[in-house]
Design a protein around this motif. Structure first.
Motif, PDB file in Angstrom:
ATOM      1  N   ASP A  15       0.839  -1.202   0.000  1.00  0.00           N
ATOM      2  CA  ASP A  15       0.000   0.000   0.000  1.00  0.00           C
ATOM      3  C   ASP A  15       0.872   1.250   0.000  1.00  0.00           C
ATOM      4  O   ASP A  15       0.715   2.151   0.834  1.00  0.00           O
ATOM      5  CB  ASP A  15      -0.931  -0.010   1.225  1.00  0.00           C
TER       6      ASP A  15
ATOM      7  N   ALA B  95      -7.509   2.898  -3.498  1.00  0.00           N
ATOM      8  CA  ALA B  95      -8.421   2.013  -2.774  1.00  0.00           C
ATOM      9  C   ALA B  95      -9.549   1.542  -3.683  1.00  0.00           C
ATOM     10  O   ALA B  95      -9.943   0.371  -3.658  1.00  0.00           O
ATOM     11  CB  ALA B  95      -8.982   2.732  -1.550  1.00  0.00           C
TER      12      ALA B  95
ATOM     13  N   THR C 124      -7.881  -1.032  -6.193  1.00  0.00           N
ATOM     14  CA  THR C 124      -7.341  -2.289  -5.677  1.00  0.00           C
ATOM     15  C   THR C 124      -8.242  -2.972  -4.670  1.00  0.00           C
ATOM     16  O   THR C 124      -8.058  -4.159  -4.373  1.00  0.00           O
ATOM     17  CB  THR C 124      -5.985  -2.041  -4.993  1.00  0.00           C
TER      18      THR C 124
ATOM     19  N   ARG D 233      -8.164  -2.144  -1.557  1.00  0.00           N
ATOM     20  CA  ARG D 233      -7.434  -2.096  -0.281  1.00  0.00           C
ATOM     21  C   ARG D 233      -7.531  -0.694   0.317  1.00  0.00           C
ATOM     22  O   ARG D 233      -7.205   0.294  -0.342  1.00  0.00           O
ATOM     23  CB  ARG D 233      -5.963  -2.478  -0.491  1.00  0.00           C
TER      24      ARG D 233
ATOM     25  N   GLY E  84      -5.766   0.402   2.865  1.00  0.00           N
ATOM     26  CA  GLY E  84      -4.500   0.895   3.421  1.00  0.00           C
ATOM     27  C   GLY E  84      -4.450   0.765   4.933  1.00  0.00           C
ATOM     28  O   GLY E  84      -4.932  -0.233   5.469  1.00  0.00           O
TER      29      GLY E  84
ATOM     30  N   TRP F 146      -2.596   4.099   3.246  1.00  0.00           N
ATOM     31  CA  TRP F 146      -1.707   4.266   2.119  1.00  0.00           C
ATOM     32  C   TRP F 146      -0.567   5.206   2.482  1.00  0.00           C
ATOM     33  O   TRP F 146      -0.772   6.234   3.141  1.00  0.00           O
ATOM     34  CB  TRP F 146      -2.475   4.813   0.915  1.00  0.00           C
TER      35      TRP F 146
END
Length: 278
Positions: free
Chosen positions: A199, A228, A231, A233, A235, A237
């Motif tokens: 990340d 985010a 992906t 995700r 984080g 980040w």
């Protein structure tokens, strides 16, 4: 001869002139450009002015809050600045204008919460980031790349570079352009992103009204939100910028965690050629 007090500060190299005593000044575009000029004035990517929110005609909230009146280096008014918000919090605390380690700050993008952390960093809660689905093309250095718009209280266009590209190779001396033009009628901050491991990303930015800067706080929030969305995700980040590193926490809205440093205070003599008196 007219003089005024000032403070100079930066957040990961994104630097600002902060006016200590603006009461006798008309903050014109001409004055802001001169103060932010790195050769003839003090020098900065923008200017921060501390006023009470009740003194801002368009403000309808709590009049007793401190208001971050932010201007770009070209004198234009901007809605928000994430690095500026952290520096503004550091300034208010250092000047004894805030009590305690956290506070609400009024901005043109609404009320934002700031907290000074024990490790010298400052956390600024920017609120939600809207990642948009509009199709935007960014032209830079003779190449057209797809971008994802994001709204952090101010407009951003986030370009994810191809795996064989590096942000260090980009020429940002000329402002990127975009199509369709109507997507960003007031201009846009353009972030170019090089994904790293996990990340973590590397970013360069061309800010509207300024040019390339060493960092852009709202830009890092826009990048984290787009990453985010891309992906899946959240984080946190880590965003590497030329001026340092910022952590973006997306839990409950975007929060920036990074340094805020005051480097100088002084008095500046304003040139007689500017019509500055009220």
């Amino acid at each position: 001869m007219l003089t005024t007090r000032f403070t100079k500060g930066h957040g990961t190299g994104n630097d600002f002139v902060i006016l200590d005593d603006p009461d006798g000044l008309d903050l014109t575009e001409q004055l802001v450009r001169w103060l932010c000029d790195r050769r003839f004035g003090i020098g900065g990517d923008g200017l921060l002015r501390a006023v009470r929110a009740g003194d801002v005609p368009e403000w309808t909230g709590d009049p007793n809050l401190w208001f971050m009146d932010y201007r770009n280096a070209d004198g234009s008014i901007a809605q928000m600045c994430g690095n500026g918000l952290r520096v503004f919090a550091r300034y208010l605390t250092t000047r004894g204008l805030l009590e305690g380690a956290e506070a609400d700050i009024a901005t043109r993008a609404g009320v934002k919460h700031v907290r000074l952390l024990d490790d010298g960093l400052v956390r600024a809660d920017l609120g939600p980031v809207r990642v948009l689905d509009d199709a935007v093309d960014i032209s830079c250095g003779g190449r057209v790349r797809a971008a994802r718009p994001a709204d952090v209280g101010n407009p951003h266009a986030v370009v994810l570079l191809d795996p064989d590209e590096h942000v260090a190779d980009l020429d940002l001396t000329v402002a990127p352009t975009w199509q369709p033009r109507g997507v960003f009628p007031e201009g846009v901050n353009v972030e170019f992103v090089e994904p790293l491991d996990g990340d973590r990303v590397r970013m360069r930015v061309h800010e509207r009204g300024v040019g390339e800067t060493l960092s852009c706080g709202t830009g890092t929030a826009a990048v984290a939100a787009v990453m985010a969305a891309t992906t899946g995700r959240l984080g946190p980040w880590t965003v590497e910028v030329p001026g340092g590193t910022i952590t973006v926490d997306l839990d409950g809205g975007a929060a920036l965690i990074g340094p805020a440093v005051l480097v100088a205070t002084g008095e500046v003599t304003l040139p007689d050629s500017l019509d500055l008196a009220r």
